[in-house]
Motif scaffolding. Structure first.
Motif, PDB file in Angstrom:
ATOM      1  N   LYS A 137      13.537 -77.037 -27.803  1.00 48.10           N
ATOM      2  CA  LYS A 137      14.070 -75.678 -27.693  1.00 48.10           C
ATOM      3  C   LYS A 137      14.180 -75.248 -26.233  1.00 48.10           C
ATOM      4  N   GLU A 138      14.918 -74.186 -26.023  1.00 46.33           N
ATOM      5  CA  GLU A 138      15.044 -73.656 -24.667  1.00 46.33           C
ATOM      6  C   GLU A 138      13.784 -72.883 -24.293  1.00 46.33           C
ATOM      7  N   ARG A 139      13.551 -72.815 -23.002  1.00 49.52           N
ATOM      8  CA  ARG A 139      12.422 -72.050 -22.506  1.00 49.52           C
ATOM      9  C   ARG A 139      12.645 -70.571 -22.809  1.00 49.52           C
ATOM     10  N   GLU A 140      11.587 -69.871 -23.157  1.00 54.88           N
ATOM     11  CA  GLU A 140      11.717 -68.445 -23.446  1.00 54.88           C
ATOM     12  C   GLU A 140      10.648 -67.643 -22.718  1.00 54.88           C
ATOM     13  N   TRP A 141      11.004 -66.416 -22.424  1.00 56.93           N
ATOM     14  CA  TRP A 141      10.086 -65.485 -21.794  1.00 56.93           C
ATOM     15  C   TRP A 141       9.060 -65.017 -22.819  1.00 56.93           C
ATOM     16  N   VAL A 142       7.801 -64.925 -22.409  1.00 59.31           N
ATOM     17  CA  VAL A 142       6.725 -64.507 -23.298  1.00 59.31           C
ATOM     18  C   VAL A 142       6.171 -63.143 -22.900  1.00 59.31           C
ATOM     19  N   SER A 143       5.786 -63.003 -21.633  1.00 60.66           N
ATOM     20  CA  SER A 143       5.119 -61.775 -21.221  1.00 60.66           C
ATOM     21  C   SER A 143       5.100 -61.697 -19.701  1.00 60.66           C
ATOM     22  N   SER A 144       5.057 -60.476 -19.196  1.00 62.43           N
ATOM     23  CA  SER A 144       4.976 -60.256 -17.751  1.00 62.43           C
ATOM     24  C   SER A 144       3.977 -59.154 -17.442  1.00 62.43           C
ATOM     25  N   ILE A 145       3.405 -59.220 -16.246  1.00 62.66           N
ATOM     26  CA  ILE A 145       2.524 -58.162 -15.774  1.00 62.66           C
ATOM     27  C   ILE A 145       2.839 -57.860 -14.312  1.00 62.66           C
ATOM     28  N   ILE A 146       2.976 -56.584 -14.020  1.00 66.26           N
ATOM     29  CA  ILE A 146       3.083 -56.159 -12.631  1.00 66.26           C
ATOM     30  C   ILE A 146       1.657 -56.068 -12.111  1.00 66.26           C
ATOM     31  N   VAL A 147       1.296 -56.946 -11.221  1.00 69.53           N
ATOM     32  CA  VAL A 147      -0.106 -57.097 -10.827  1.00 69.53           C
ATOM     33  C   VAL A 147      -0.661 -55.811 -10.212  1.00 69.53           C
ATOM     34  N   SER A 148       0.141 -55.133  -9.415  1.00 70.07           N
ATOM     35  CA  SER A 148      -0.365 -53.979  -8.666  1.00 70.07           C
ATOM     36  C   SER A 148      -0.765 -52.815  -9.556  1.00 70.07           C
ATOM     37  N   ASP A 149      -0.115 -52.641 -10.700  1.00 68.38           N
ATOM     38  CA  ASP A 149      -0.464 -51.496 -11.554  1.00 68.38           C
ATOM     39  C   ASP A 149      -0.739 -51.885 -13.000  1.00 68.38           C
ATOM     40  N   ALA A 150      -0.754 -53.188 -13.285  1.00 64.85           N
ATOM     41  CA  ALA A 150      -1.107 -53.722 -14.609  1.00 64.85           C
ATOM     42  C   ALA A 150      -0.149 -53.297 -15.712  1.00 64.85           C
ATOM     43  N   THR A 151       1.066 -52.917 -15.368  1.00 67.91           N
ATOM     44  CA  THR A 151       2.076 -52.665 -16.391  1.00 67.91           C
ATOM     45  C   THR A 151       2.429 -53.992 -17.052  1.00 67.91           C
ATOM     46  N   THR A 152       2.515 -53.967 -18.369  1.00 69.10           N
ATOM     47  CA  THR A 152       2.733 -55.198 -19.109  1.00 69.10           C
ATOM     48  C   THR A 152       3.973 -55.121 -19.990  1.00 69.10           C
TER      49      THR A 152
END
Length: 126
Positions: free
Chosen positions: A43-58
């Motif tokens: 399968k193709e690679r897919e995005w799972v999750s991200s975090i903005i490190v400076s403010d912990a927005t997820t």
């Protein structure tokens, strides 16, 4: 030297849990977004999750929302992906990438990452 090193993968039964780690070095951690991707066999690679490190927005893909939790320990320059209620469809190589936080609009795009790790394999068995 810039490095992103994933760890924590392995074999787990369906319904179980794993925690992945992405250890970063060689860049200013707080200035970046860390993103987890996965690529299942065939399968193709897919995005799972991200975090903005400076403010912990997820942010989470719909397929993992409510089961996975991304977090950051800034004292260790490490981002974690806690994965619960794993199912067979979660089997994949999981990798992390980093991109400067000003480029948040493309933080879902693997090819836009400034730095990428090599990945860790998660296998979910029935």
């Amino acid at each position: 030297e810039v490095q992103l090193v994933e760890s924590g993968g392995g074999l787990v039964q369906a319904g179980g849990s794993l925690r992945l780690s992405c250890a970063a070095s060689g860049f200013t951690f707080d200035d970046y977004i860390i993103t987890w991707f996965r690529q299942a066999p065939g399968k193709e690679r897919e995005w799972v999750s991200s975090i903005i490190v400076s403010d912990a927005t997820t942010y989470y893909a719909d397929s993992v929302k409510g089961r996975f939790t991304i977090s950051s320990d800034n004292s260790k320059n490490t981002v974690y992906l806690q994965m619960n209620v794993l199912n067979l469809e979660d089997t994949a190589v999981y990798s992390c990438g980093s991109i400067q936080k000003e480029l948040y609009r493309v933080a879902w795009d693997y090819n836009a990452m400034h730095y990428r790790g090599k990945g860790t394999l998660v296998t979910v068995s029935s």
